[in-house]
Design a protein around this motif. Sequence first.
Motif, mmCIF file in Angstrom:
data_model
loop_
_atom_site.group_PDB
_atom_site.id
_atom_site.type_symbol
_atom_site.label_atom_id
_atom_site.label_comp_id
_atom_site.label_asym_id
_atom_site.label_seq_id
_atom_site.Cartn_x
_atom_site.Cartn_y
_atom_site.Cartn_z
ATOM 1 N N ASN A 128 0.817 -1.214 0.000
ATOM 2 C CA ASN A 128 0.000 0.000 0.000
ATOM 3 C C ASN A 128 0.848 1.260 0.000
ATOM 4 O O ASN A 128 0.385 2.312 -0.423
ATOM 5 C CB ASN A 128 -0.924 0.015 1.217
ATOM 6 C CG ASN A 128 -1.980 -1.065 1.140
ATOM 7 O OD1 ASN A 128 -2.345 -1.504 0.045
ATOM 8 N ND2 ASN A 128 -2.446 -1.523 2.273
ATOM 9 N N GLU A 129 2.081 1.155 0.482
ATOM 10 C CA GLU A 129 2.955 2.319 0.577
ATOM 11 C C GLU A 129 3.833 2.496 -0.663
ATOM 12 O O GLU A 129 4.610 3.434 -0.735
ATOM 13 C CB GLU A 129 3.826 2.206 1.819
ATOM 14 C CG GLU A 129 3.029 2.197 3.100
ATOM 15 C CD GLU A 129 3.905 2.011 4.321
ATOM 16 O OE1 GLU A 129 5.137 2.081 4.182
ATOM 17 O OE2 GLU A 129 3.352 1.787 5.395
ATOM 18 N N SER A 138 5.020 3.576 -4.274
ATOM 19 C CA SER A 138 4.676 4.650 -5.202
ATOM 20 C C SER A 138 4.364 4.046 -6.571
ATOM 21 O O SER A 138 4.599 2.858 -6.816
ATOM 22 C CB SER A 138 5.850 5.624 -5.333
ATOM 23 O OG SER A 138 6.924 4.997 -6.004
#
Length: 66
Positions: A2-3, A5
């Motif tokens: 989810n983190e 980029s």
Amino acid sequence: MNEWSDQDKKNIQLNSKVMHILFCELGPDEYGSVSSYENAKNVWGKLEVTHDGTYVVKEKRLVFST
């Protein structure tokens, strides 16, 4: 995940594609020697050294052959 980029996601997709291409072209022996590698750069590095040597090795061969 989810983190990550967008660039991280693109890099992972590109790495997967390149790994797939490399693995499709290898024979069973070569595949066995690189199948556990996590990225295409490491696979390519191993194949380069196995088949032809690195740039440094090539340069040393030229120096000793002359």
